[in-house]
Design a protein around this motif. Sequence first.
Motif, PDB file in Angstrom:
ATOM      1  N   UNK A   1      -0.452   4.577 -12.463  1.00  0.00           N
ATOM      2  CA  UNK A   1       0.507   4.508 -11.360  1.00  0.00           C
ATOM      3  C   UNK A   1       1.838   3.964 -11.886  1.00  0.00           C
ATOM      4  N   UNK A   2       2.933   4.416 -11.330  1.00  0.00           N
ATOM      5  CA  UNK A   2       4.245   3.947 -11.789  1.00  0.00           C
ATOM      6  C   UNK A   2       4.506   2.513 -11.322  1.00  0.00           C
ATOM      7  N   UNK A   3       5.580   1.953 -11.789  1.00  0.00           N
ATOM      8  CA  UNK A   3       6.040   0.690 -11.241  1.00  0.00           C
ATOM      9  C   UNK A   3       6.531   0.945  -9.817  1.00  0.00           C
ATOM     10  N   UNK A   4       6.666  -0.112  -9.043  1.00  0.00           N
ATOM     11  CA  UNK A   4       7.186   0.066  -7.689  1.00  0.00           C
ATOM     12  C   UNK A   4       8.616   0.606  -7.738  1.00  0.00           C
ATOM     13  N   UNK A   5       9.406   0.143  -8.676  1.00  0.00           N
ATOM     14  CA  UNK A   5      10.791   0.613  -8.792  1.00  0.00           C
ATOM     15  C   UNK A   5      10.831   2.122  -9.018  1.00  0.00           C
ATOM     16  N   UNK A   6       9.969   2.629  -9.880  1.00  0.00           N
ATOM     17  CA  UNK A   6       9.923   4.071 -10.148  1.00  0.00           C
ATOM     18  C   UNK A   6       9.406   4.830  -8.935  1.00  0.00           C
TER      19      UNK A   6
ATOM     20  N   UNK B   1      -2.154   0.083  -5.996  1.00  0.00           N
ATOM     21  CA  UNK B   1      -3.580  -0.079  -6.303  1.00  0.00           C
ATOM     22  C   UNK B   1      -4.381   1.123  -5.800  1.00  0.00           C
ATOM     23  N   UNK B   2      -4.062   1.603  -4.615  1.00  0.00           N
ATOM     24  CA  UNK B   2      -4.738   2.792  -4.075  1.00  0.00           C
ATOM     25  C   UNK B   2      -4.392   4.015  -4.922  1.00  0.00           C
ATOM     26  N   UNK B   3      -3.151   4.107  -5.323  1.00  0.00           N
ATOM     27  CA  UNK B   3      -2.711   5.198  -6.197  1.00  0.00           C
ATOM     28  C   UNK B   3      -3.515   5.166  -7.495  1.00  0.00           C
TER      29      UNK B   3
ATOM     30  N   UNK C   1       2.300  13.575  -1.596  1.00  0.00           N
ATOM     31  CA  UNK C   1       1.060  12.999  -2.117  1.00  0.00           C
ATOM     32  C   UNK C   1       0.435  12.194  -0.994  1.00  0.00           C
ATOM     33  N   UNK C   2      -0.888  12.238  -0.917  1.00  0.00           N
ATOM     34  CA  UNK C   2      -1.607  11.421   0.058  1.00  0.00           C
ATOM     35  C   UNK C   2      -2.812  10.810  -0.658  1.00  0.00           C
ATOM     36  N   UNK C   3      -2.965   9.508  -0.520  1.00  0.00           N
ATOM     37  CA  UNK C   3      -4.038   8.767  -1.185  1.00  0.00           C
ATOM     38  C   UNK C   3      -4.684   7.816  -0.190  1.00  0.00           C
ATOM     39  N   UNK C   4      -6.009   7.715  -0.264  1.00  0.00           N
ATOM     40  CA  UNK C   4      -6.765   6.807   0.599  1.00  0.00           C
ATOM     41  C   UNK C   4      -7.645   5.936  -0.281  1.00  0.00           C
ATOM     42  N   UNK C   5      -7.714   4.658   0.048  1.00  0.00           N
ATOM     43  CA  UNK C   5      -8.583   3.724  -0.658  1.00  0.00           C
ATOM     44  C   UNK C   5      -9.995   4.309  -0.681  1.00  0.00           C
ATOM     45  N   UNK C   6     -10.655   4.335  -1.841  1.00  0.00           N
ATOM     46  CA  UNK C   6     -12.015   4.890  -1.901  1.00  0.00           C
ATOM     47  C   UNK C   6     -12.968   4.279  -0.871  1.00  0.00           C
TER      48      UNK C   6
END
Length: 165
Positions: free
Chosen positions: A36-41, A19-21, A83-88
């Motif tokens: 965003x990809x699936x969790x498996x990917x 979701x953050x991605x 990659x680094x992502x933060x919730x808005x």
Amino acid sequence: MADISVRPMADADADRVLAIYQAGLDAGNASFEVTAPTWAAFDATRLTAHRFVAVDRVGTVCGWVAVSPTSTRAVYAGVVEHSVYVDPAAQGRGIARLLLDTLIASTEAAGIWTIQSGVFPENAASLRLHQRAGFRVVGVRERVGRHHDRWRDVVLLERRSPTVT
């Protein structure tokens, strides 16, 4: 930042991580990807030992960092792309820097000598973050790909470990 801690990413974090991605992708300056990809990917392409989440006091994931190998060739075993992502809703609190610092410590302990990333030039906050964390600009790949029907440049950044030789 006593209200934020970092721990290894777990499968139970999948929904929040993705979701953050997706929120980062929806903002338009995070990646050429639009979904965003699936969790498996996701799971299959990131190195398990170098995936971390930042969590608040109640355990809610508010950011993540992960790396992928840049090549399958043995000579590049010490080079990863991150990659680094933060919730808005959590941005501007130093979470991305905390995640990057954790990643740097983890990769150096594993003998990884280079972390690289590509950042859109319009993402000024990410460029500042990376430079403050010891990354340097290697160059700009001009019009390297199309994103939402327009050509985009990418700033190539890298951090060379001063301790792994």
